[in-house]
Design a protein around this motif. Sequence first.
Motif, mmCIF file in Angstrom:
data_model
loop_
_atom_site.group_PDB
_atom_site.id
_atom_site.type_symbol
_atom_site.label_atom_id
_atom_site.label_comp_id
_atom_site.label_asym_id
_atom_site.label_seq_id
_atom_site.Cartn_x
_atom_site.Cartn_y
_atom_site.Cartn_z
ATOM 1 N N TYR A 135 4.805 -5.851 1.183
ATOM 2 C CA TYR A 135 4.501 -6.805 0.112
ATOM 3 C C TYR A 135 5.100 -6.529 -1.299
ATOM 4 C CZ TYR A 135 0.392 -7.818 2.722
ATOM 5 O OH TYR A 135 -0.604 -8.162 3.712
ATOM 6 N N ALA A 136 6.316 -5.813 -1.049
ATOM 7 C CA ALA A 136 7.013 -5.391 -2.337
ATOM 8 C C ALA A 136 7.766 -6.499 -3.004
ATOM 9 C CB ALA A 136 8.033 -4.177 -2.134
ATOM 10 N N ASN A 137 8.331 -7.468 -2.340
ATOM 11 C CA ASN A 137 8.888 -8.706 -2.869
ATOM 12 C C ASN A 137 8.404 -10.065 -2.276
ATOM 13 O OD1 ASN A 137 11.265 -6.810 -3.485
ATOM 14 N ND2 ASN A 137 11.610 -6.489 -1.573
ATOM 15 N N PHE A 150 -0.055 -14.474 1.701
ATOM 16 C CA PHE A 150 0.308 -13.111 1.942
ATOM 17 C C PHE A 150 -0.616 -12.311 0.705
ATOM 18 C CE2 PHE A 150 4.224 -14.510 3.848
ATOM 19 C CZ PHE A 150 3.906 -14.119 5.009
ATOM 20 N N LYS A 151 -0.765 -12.889 -0.286
ATOM 21 C CA LYS A 151 -1.497 -11.992 -1.282
ATOM 22 C C LYS A 151 -3.077 -12.097 -0.666
ATOM 23 C CE LYS A 151 0.914 -13.669 -5.303
ATOM 24 N NZ LYS A 151 0.985 -14.649 -6.703
ATOM 25 N N LYS A 152 -3.577 -13.052 -0.145
ATOM 26 C CA LYS A 152 -4.842 -12.846 0.415
ATOM 27 C C LYS A 152 -4.963 -11.857 1.603
ATOM 28 C CE LYS A 152 -8.466 -15.985 2.861
ATOM 29 N NZ LYS A 152 -8.542 -17.319 3.269
ATOM 30 N N MET A 153 -3.651 -11.614 2.200
ATOM 31 C CA MET A 153 -3.762 -10.702 3.224
ATOM 32 C C MET A 153 -3.716 -9.143 2.787
ATOM 33 S SD MET A 153 -1.007 -12.431 6.095
ATOM 34 C CE MET A 153 -0.996 -10.756 7.021
ATOM 35 N N LEU A 154 -3.017 -9.209 1.505
ATOM 36 C CA LEU A 154 -2.978 -7.561 1.122
ATOM 37 C C LEU A 154 -4.325 -6.992 1.062
ATOM 38 C CD1 LEU A 154 -1.552 -5.354 -0.240
ATOM 39 C CD2 LEU A 154 -1.797 -6.648 -2.318
ATOM 40 N N PRO A 155 -5.399 -7.557 0.289
ATOM 41 C CA PRO A 155 -6.837 -6.811 0.291
ATOM 42 C C PRO A 155 -7.146 -6.594 2.131
ATOM 43 C CG PRO A 155 -6.703 -8.770 -0.539
ATOM 44 C CD PRO A 155 -5.583 -8.515 -0.351
ATOM 45 N N ARG A 156 -7.084 -7.663 2.598
ATOM 46 C CA ARG A 156 -7.304 -7.242 4.157
ATOM 47 C C ARG A 156 -6.722 -6.470 4.767
ATOM 48 N NH1 ARG A 156 -8.604 -13.406 6.907
ATOM 49 N NH2 ARG A 156 -8.300 -11.901 8.627
ATOM 50 N N ARG A 159 -8.107 -3.127 3.657
ATOM 51 C CA ARG A 159 -9.589 -2.749 4.130
ATOM 52 C C ARG A 159 -9.207 -2.610 5.745
ATOM 53 N NH1 ARG A 159 -12.880 -7.912 4.873
ATOM 54 N NH2 ARG A 159 -11.077 -8.505 6.446
ATOM 55 N N ARG A 160 -8.373 -2.992 6.288
ATOM 56 C CA ARG A 160 -8.043 -2.419 7.929
ATOM 57 C C ARG A 160 -7.594 -1.173 7.868
ATOM 58 N NH1 ARG A 160 -4.662 -5.614 12.483
ATOM 59 N NH2 ARG A 160 -5.853 -7.278 11.921
ATOM 60 N N PHE A 161 -6.473 -1.126 6.989
ATOM 61 C CA PHE A 161 -5.929 0.424 6.907
ATOM 62 C C PHE A 161 -6.884 1.354 6.649
ATOM 63 C CE2 PHE A 161 -3.299 3.746 5.494
ATOM 64 C CZ PHE A 161 -1.983 3.700 5.960
ATOM 65 N N LYS A 162 -7.733 1.293 5.730
ATOM 66 C CA LYS A 162 -8.750 2.342 5.442
ATOM 67 C C LYS A 162 -9.844 2.641 6.655
ATOM 68 C CE LYS A 162 -8.783 1.740 0.397
ATOM 69 N NZ LYS A 162 -9.729 1.137 -0.954
ATOM 70 N N GLU A 196 -12.547 -10.238 10.542
ATOM 71 C CA GLU A 196 -11.185 -11.073 10.352
ATOM 72 C C GLU A 196 -11.423 -12.496 11.019
ATOM 73 O OE1 GLU A 196 -7.992 -8.313 11.313
ATOM 74 O OE2 GLU A 196 -8.339 -7.259 9.501
ATOM 75 N N THR A 197 -11.928 -12.281 12.427
ATOM 76 C CA THR A 197 -12.341 -13.665 12.858
ATOM 77 C C THR A 197 -13.043 -14.528 12.242
ATOM 78 O OG1 THR A 197 -11.905 -12.497 15.313
ATOM 79 C CG2 THR A 197 -12.835 -14.546 15.138
ATOM 80 N N LEU A 198 -14.156 -14.096 11.737
ATOM 81 C CA LEU A 198 -14.925 -14.822 11.060
ATOM 82 C C LEU A 198 -14.451 -15.428 9.740
ATOM 83 C CD1 LEU A 198 -17.797 -16.008 10.541
ATOM 84 C CD2 LEU A 198 -18.246 -13.536 9.215
#
Length: 317
Positions: A135-137, A150-156, A159-162, A196-198
């Motif tokens: 997400y750096a660029n 992609f901005k929407k995907m960042l928090p998702r 959350r998945r990473f954690k 994520e499906t929901l």
Amino acid sequence: MMEVMSIMCALLLWTSLAHGKPMARKERVLHEKDLNKRTQEDNNSFQYDHEAFLGKEEARTFDQLTPEESKDRLGKIVERIDSDSNGFITTDELKAWIKRVQKRYVYENVAKVWTDYDLNKDNKISWEEYKQATYANPEEFDDATDQFSFKKMLPRDERRFKTADGNGDSAADREEFTAFLHPEEFDHMKDIVVQETLEDIDKNDDGHVDEDEYIADMFAHEDGGPEPDWVRTERDQFSDFRDLNKDGKMDRDEIRQWIMPQNYDHAQAEARHLVYESDQDKDQMLTKEEVLENWNMFVGSQATNYGEDLTRNHDEL
């Protein structure tokens, strides 16, 4: 192909491109309740069989081979599937092979992208490393829609990473990063798959998936155009089998049952299907000759270009 599908597993897989863009890619992995009902003339079904039996990468390699080359390699694979070397392949042996192929694909996929994210080469990938590489660029994204996505995907992704980070140290080892990229393979990640499906399908954000949202995920209506027969079949599927409590919508538990049905083993179902279609003497086992007789179902290519520039070692399997 949708009209013959009776069980759909919707697995939400976010993988990443080596050049820093995450690939928002919904792969709806389709399973049939009764695989034996497929006809051998169904090329779409053959492709599903090829990928289950060989793995996606190896299936593409086989697509470049001549029929003679395919049969030769298939014969060598059959010998490896026959784990007790008694000359017969049982459903259990075929199931074990399919599971092995699936597992190999998952871990090979992680290995391919590992160095793109392990920036400090400490054999771990921290959340900061992943975020930096992915997400750096944001200005590289093609348009405003992509940037919003992609901005929407960042928090998702975070959350998945954690969730995948089992020890909570904000750094993923190989197994944790595999759980991050392929959550459908890990029990402790399945709540994330449901969530994520929901989020993908629930367009009115009411926390449920209604019939129209369910259909919209697989079919785009044209203005005034009639719905094809398979869509009407899927509407029946929704009311009869998806909406278990008959309240007109799917909640989280119903979504879980839809995308991860209990007591359904993909490898077992595919193994039974392959045996059923190829077992000429109906002894519930396959000989090498029976497999080669039905080689097109296992590995046969529909391609016309047999690929003169293959570089992969054909004995890897």
